[in-house]
Design an enzyme around this catalytic site. Structure first.
Site, PDB file in Angstrom:
ATOM      1  N   LYS A 107       0.822  -1.226   0.000  1.00  0.00           N
ATOM      2  CA  LYS A 107       0.000   0.000   0.000  1.00  0.00           C
ATOM      3  C   LYS A 107       0.843   1.257   0.000  1.00  0.00           C
ATOM      4  CE  LYS A 107       0.052  -1.951   4.290  1.00  0.00           C
ATOM      5  NZ  LYS A 107      -0.155  -3.355   4.666  1.00  0.00           N
ATOM      6  N   LYS A 207      -3.791   3.437   2.656  1.00  0.00           N
ATOM      7  CA  LYS A 207      -4.921   2.621   2.217  1.00  0.00           C
ATOM      8  C   LYS A 207      -6.084   3.495   1.758  1.00  0.00           C
ATOM      9  CE  LYS A 207      -3.512  -1.035   5.409  1.00  0.00           C
ATOM     10  NZ  LYS A 207      -3.594  -1.403   6.860  1.00  0.00           N
ATOM     11  N   GLY A 304      -1.955 -10.261   8.648  1.00  0.00           N
ATOM     12  CA  GLY A 304      -1.650 -11.652   8.965  1.00  0.00           C
ATOM     13  C   GLY A 304      -1.298 -12.426   7.720  1.00  0.00           C
TER      14      GLY A 304
END
Lengths: 435, 435
Positions: A107, A207, A304
């Site tokens: 990002k 983002k 994750g």
């Protein structure tokens, strides 16, 4: 270019690289069943190819030489998962120039250098997949680009940084202070050793840049976005917010107002009964409002190895389908030809506000402060004055109706110069049905 | 088949037909900007083409003759929005045989006759889009088929009938009884004059059939699904649930357990602190758990002209991209070749349970009831006995640990025959972290 198998090279064998590789290796059969395609993990490049990642990688796949991927004619899709600007940018550009499709979770790179990358992809007639760059495993890019394609987007509100949401949730649940919770988050691995990117709102802003570009068909405009982190939030603010019926979240906000786009990241008070205010811990959620669909929300894990790997692989599959079915890139970067939208400066927005004044406990203070607010057309919705003397001053808390940010900044400047005001006034923007 | 414009025919100019037509007419420019495609509304067929739908339809589009669409060589995509089994099924089959792609919102038809329709689509090498058939404007089909394609789905929990959720929310908020709230919902237009499809869980079951088929690659198996509506829920049950920390929602549940698929629709107690328990009113939400992505949730309006139209148009756009880029159908119906999964009978599931016994207020009653439960290996987690005498009997409420449904049914049969039990025992399945 009919073919039945697609070869993938991954650059970067860290957290997300491992998740992606594991899914490609373990779910090859499932993916073939579901799509008819053979998606083959051909190479993984990393400086460290000896560390145990917890699963077996077939012989011949690992390499320390990134050219084995970028310059490999067998490889159709290059997956960039090293993060950061350099050398990631160079790797991606080189891959695009060699007409390889690219998938990335980066990002920071897309938000700051994405316009150039998408232009290069378009020039080379290949695609860049970036589902994993926002909100991890939640298929939010797909929802915005495809699922809601029939909608003009009226607003997006996102909780898209798990670290900040974890910290604010802990502060709320345990009436703890920022610094203590940050330390605990670092200990537990929810925050980096240098947490600046997260707690200062920079990651959220990266983002949001991407979401805003997709929603409004504008170039990626990271530098025009307003951002403010969560470091100044105190447990006292959270408590007052709660007394007014609000939670404090770090929100990424983009919306169209009066023909201009707002893009801002800042701590925000949201009514307790809004669904997004109940998104706690490391979870992410993105609320998207479209003119046809109305309110929608998407919730899940924003980070994750496996959740982010899930998004990376979804992009790989989409591109593989295109490759096998001989379709060229369907998306010319993110922006449309038309660019009528201006981005609003933060001073020009309108919002409701929460103010916490550190005022001396003297007669006439409330009248003085509210007088100045009145002069700037800032109308008061509610007041809490607790009479608790803290170091000679008491917190005086005010919630306003909708006001202009410029007026608020001017009023606060004036108020903060009053002799009866001992500290800089804390203010937090408030979302929700006001008035 | 390179072409730059795609022609659409809509059959059915009711609520969703109007929403779809409006979007195609008003957003043509936006869609062109975003995709480069000209998507043209060519014909709308309905028996009533004179009623005012609130927007202007260009001359020459309306027709009362469905053949003007199905047999029209100019039309690429046929959108079926009349609902029901017949004549919708015949129209769709005819369209598929003429190699037209089909988009439909018809969950009843897909759930019960979909295997035949998808087979025909596959035989004719065309596609059926059905995003609008589940959860209205929420792009849930796309999330399941594409966004989460890297996941084995472990469980889906859906609130996918707005009428039932509206009724249960009202019963909860106003401590009102089912019959009264239903009447009000009918008055407000949230429930049909004949509400059977909604309140008996049939509509929810249709949608679950579709979700389950996608999640597990099985044929559409409506007849093997267990369904139970909300008509027996009382405000007393809602109140007891709340005392235990639960809400009651009509849930569509599908999950894989011990290599078998569970597919069931029934009122379910969900812990108060679960995000999905906070989805209120006519809103829908689908919780999807994948092995890579973990927990995700999708929220929005499940019905209405514009939200459902938003989903219909998303399908039209997807198919148009395929048409223009010369790609053939990518999805061979819903099922994969492999079909190892059996569907579990409801008697074979395991769950936690809520029991409300109507027991005489006599000594030894609790001991008798709990004795029988013990005989069937049903272990008690908590008990509420209020001592409020209602018509000679008091409600005795028990929450169990995980038990086998077959044991529960047998135990309740035995308990309901006890002379001290005056009415059939109410039981509700309970989801959440138990034990």
């Amino acid at each position: 270019m009919k073919k039945d198998s697609v070869k993938v090279g991954i650059i970067g064998f860290g957290t997300v690289g491992s998740g992606t590789a594991r899914i490609l290796l373990e779910k090859g059969g499932l993916l073939k069943e579901r799509t008819g395609l053979n998606i083959v993990l051909h190479k993984i490049a990393d400086l460290d190819i000896t560390r145990d990642r917890g699963f077996k990688v077939p012989d011949g796949i690992l390499t320390t030489n990134v050219s084995d991927i970028i310059e490999n004619d067998d490889i159709d899709i290059v997956v960039e998962l090293i993060g950061g600007i350099n050398p990631a940018k160079g790797f991606i550009l080189k891959a695009l120039q060699r007409r390889k499709h690219v998938v990335t979770a980066n990002k920071a790179l897309l938000a700051t250098e994405g316009n150039e990358l998408f232009q290069s992809a378009s020039d080379n007639k290949v695609d860049i997949g970036f589902e994993a760059s926002v909100a991890g495993g939640i298929p939010i890019i797909k929802a915005l680009r495809e699922g809601l394609i029939a909608n003009s987007i009226t607003a997006i509100y996102g909780i898209i940084n798990g670290t900040c949401n974890y910290i604010l949730t802990k502060m709320t649940d345990e009436k703890a202070e920022f610094a203590d919770v940050l330390k605990e988050a670092q200990r537990l691995g929810y925050a980096e050793a240098d947490p600046t990117f997260d707690i200062e709102g920079i990651d959220t802003a990266h983002k949001l840049t991407i979401l805003s570009s997709l929603a409004y068909g504008i170039p990626l405009s990271f530098n025009e976005l307003y951002k403010e982190g969560i470091t100044k939030i105190t447990s006292q603010d959270i408590e007052f917010a709660s007394e007014f019926g609000y939670k404090i979240k770090l929100l990424a906000i983009t919306k169209l107002s009066e023909g201009e786009i707002e893009m801002r990241v800042h701590p925000t008070m949201i009514p307790n009964n809004y669904l997004i205010s109940k998104v706690d811990g490391v979870f992410n959620a993105v609320y998207i409002e479209g003119d046809s669909v109305g309110a929608t929300m998407y919730y899940g894990k924003g980070a994750g190895d496996m959740p982010t790997g899930s998004a990376v692989v979804a992009d790989i599959v989409d591109i593989s389908k295109m490759l096998v079915h001989g379709k060229v890139s369907e998306y010319k970067g993110n922006q449309t030809e038309r660019q009528p939208y201006k981005i609003k400066k933060i001073e020009d927005i309108e919002s409701m506000y929460y103010f916490r004044f550190s005022a001396m406990d003297k007669p006439g203070v409330l009248s003085k402060i509210s007088g100045i607010l009145g002069n700037y057309n800032i109308s008061i919705a509610s007041v809490i004055q607790k009479g608790r003397r803290i170091g000679g001053s008491v917190p005086l808390v005010i919630l306003t109706h909708t006001a202009k940010e410029r007026d608020v900044l001017n009023a606060l400047r004036e108020i903060d110069e009053l002799p009866v005001v001992s500290e800089k006034t804390m203010f937090i923007r408030v979302e929700g049905k006001g008035e």
